[in-house]
Design a protein around this motif. Structure first.
Motif, PDB file in Angstrom:
ATOM      1  N   TYR A 137       0.836  -1.211   0.000  1.00  0.00           N
ATOM      2  CA  TYR A 137       0.000   0.000   0.000  1.00  0.00           C
ATOM      3  C   TYR A 137       0.878   1.272   0.000  1.00  0.00           C
ATOM      4  N   ASP A 138       1.885   1.310  -0.871  1.00  0.00           N
ATOM      5  CA  ASP A 138       2.774   2.470  -0.918  1.00  0.00           C
ATOM      6  C   ASP A 138       3.137   2.826  -2.355  1.00  0.00           C
TER       7      ASP A 138
ATOM      8  N   LYS B 145       7.504   5.812  -1.169  1.00  0.00           N
ATOM      9  CA  LYS B 145       6.825   4.704  -0.492  1.00  0.00           C
ATOM     10  C   LYS B 145       5.870   5.202   0.588  1.00  0.00           C
ATOM     11  N   MET B 146       4.958   6.059   0.161  1.00  0.00           N
ATOM     12  CA  MET B 146       3.958   6.608   1.066  1.00  0.00           C
ATOM     13  C   MET B 146       2.628   5.884   0.866  1.00  0.00           C
ATOM     14  N   GLN B 147       1.928   5.631   1.973  1.00  0.00           N
ATOM     15  CA  GLN B 147       0.603   5.018   1.896  1.00  0.00           C
ATOM     16  C   GLN B 147      -0.476   6.073   1.687  1.00  0.00           C
ATOM     17  N   TYR B 148      -0.349   7.191   2.357  1.00  0.00           N
ATOM     18  CA  TYR B 148      -1.294   8.292   2.201  1.00  0.00           C
ATOM     19  C   TYR B 148      -0.639   9.566   2.726  1.00  0.00           C
TER      20      TYR B 148
ATOM     21  N   HIS C  10       0.386  -4.587  -8.475  1.00  0.00           N
ATOM     22  CA  HIS C  10      -0.416  -3.494  -9.006  1.00  0.00           C
ATOM     23  C   HIS C  10      -1.020  -2.710  -7.845  1.00  0.00           C
ATOM     24  N   LYS C  11      -1.177  -1.423  -8.040  1.00  0.00           N
ATOM     25  CA  LYS C  11      -1.733  -0.572  -6.997  1.00  0.00           C
ATOM     26  C   LYS C  11      -3.009   0.106  -7.509  1.00  0.00           C
ATOM     27  N   LEU C  12      -3.895   0.381  -6.579  1.00  0.00           N
ATOM     28  CA  LEU C  12      -5.085   1.168  -6.858  1.00  0.00           C
ATOM     29  C   LEU C  12      -4.992   2.414  -5.995  1.00  0.00           C
ATOM     30  N   VAL C  13      -4.947   3.582  -6.639  1.00  0.00           N
ATOM     31  CA  VAL C  13      -4.622   4.830  -5.946  1.00  0.00           C
ATOM     32  C   VAL C  13      -5.780   5.808  -6.070  1.00  0.00           C
ATOM     33  N   TYR C  14      -6.099   6.453  -4.955  1.00  0.00           N
ATOM     34  CA  TYR C  14      -7.091   7.528  -4.926  1.00  0.00           C
ATOM     35  C   TYR C  14      -6.356   8.859  -4.848  1.00  0.00           C
TER      36      TYR C  14
ATOM     37  N   ARG D 251      -8.456  -6.308   1.879  1.00  0.00           N
ATOM     38  CA  ARG D 251      -7.637  -7.100   2.790  1.00  0.00           C
ATOM     39  C   ARG D 251      -8.381  -8.340   3.259  1.00  0.00           C
ATOM     40  N   ALA D 252      -9.683  -8.191   3.522  1.00  0.00           N
ATOM     41  CA  ALA D 252     -10.487  -9.351   3.937  1.00  0.00           C
ATOM     42  C   ALA D 252     -10.565 -10.382   2.819  1.00  0.00           C
ATOM     43  N   GLU D 253     -10.715  -9.925   1.569  1.00  0.00           N
ATOM     44  CA  GLU D 253     -10.764 -10.852   0.445  1.00  0.00           C
ATOM     45  C   GLU D 253      -9.430 -11.566   0.259  1.00  0.00           C
ATOM     46  N   ASP D 254      -8.319 -10.838   0.430  1.00  0.00           N
ATOM     47  CA  ASP D 254      -7.009 -11.482   0.333  1.00  0.00           C
ATOM     48  C   ASP D 254      -6.824 -12.529   1.427  1.00  0.00           C
ATOM     49  N   LEU D 255      -7.245 -12.183   2.648  1.00  0.00           N
ATOM     50  CA  LEU D 255      -7.138 -13.133   3.753  1.00  0.00           C
ATOM     51  C   LEU D 255      -8.013 -14.355   3.509  1.00  0.00           C
TER      52      LEU D 255
END
Length: 208
Positions: A59-60, A78-81, A107-111, A166-170
């Motif tokens: 998440y960075d 390497k920032m998360q937000y 891959h990242k999804l960024v807002y 994260r829940a779906e990955d877990l």
């Protein structure tokens, strides 16, 4: 499923009318890639950038804001937000870049939300020559409260999207781990049956 529904989601909110320079979008940032956005900004105009990585890797991302004369206004790795406010020193095209070049497979999804200039006041309120009436004051307060509600809803949706991913990955990891354990149990059971069968299938030798 969830990520695919967000990958192509690019929405632009014109909050302050047709001439607004407030943009809010969600985009996919592939591995080993860089995405840049460009915005014309007049001199002495204030601007603010806010971003958050929703999904992917750790998440960075690397973020950089570059002015029209190639000067670096803001740069983080390497920032998360984060969020950053600045005032344009020159008139021209400013560039906001998000880099995922340090990642080779995630891959990242960024807002991202970029606001340029002050918020346009309500019609008939901004150029008011006299003291605001009680009705106009209430309208201005309601307008500000609605903007805060929009911001809170946006951050809530981002946290919800991040938590769901994260829940779906877990859940996926638990699923494959359970399958692996089930296969291992079947293999051990089959091996034990074959070994026990060999123990009892050996016939004694008959001497004449």
């Amino acid at each position: 499923m969830f990520v695919k529904s967000l990958i192509f989601t690019v929405f632009i909110l014109l909050i302050d009318g047709i001439f607004s320079k407030s943009v809010e979008l969600t985009f996919e940032l592939p591995d080993s890639a860089e995405e840049c956005f460009y915005q014309d900004i007049e001199k002495d105009t204030s601007a603010s950038l806010e971003y958050q990585v929703i999904t992917g890797g750790q998440y960075d991302v690397d973020v950089k804001i570059e002015g029209p004369n190639k000067q670096i206004i803001y740069q983080q790795q390497k920032m998360q937000y984060d969020s950053h406010q600045f005032t344009a020193q020159y008139t021209g095209v400013y560039k906001v870049c998000f880099s995922n070049e340090f990642s080779t497979f995630s891959h990242k999804l960024v807002y991202m939300e970029l606001n340029v200039g002050p918020e346009t006041p309500l019609p008939g309120v901004g150029d008011h020559a006299t003291v605001l009436t009680q009705l106009e004051t209430s309208a201005e307060e309601i307008h500000s409260a609605l903007n805060r509600i929009i911001d809170h809803q946006t951050h809530h949706r981002l946290r919800e999207a991040q938590g769901r991913k994260r829940a779906e990955d877990l859940n996926e990891r638990v699923f494959w781990w359970s399958i692996g354990e089930t296969l291992a149990i079947f293999c051990v059971t089959f091996a034990q049956v074959m070994i026990l069968k060999n123990f009892f299938s050996d016939r004694p030798t008959i001497y004449k």
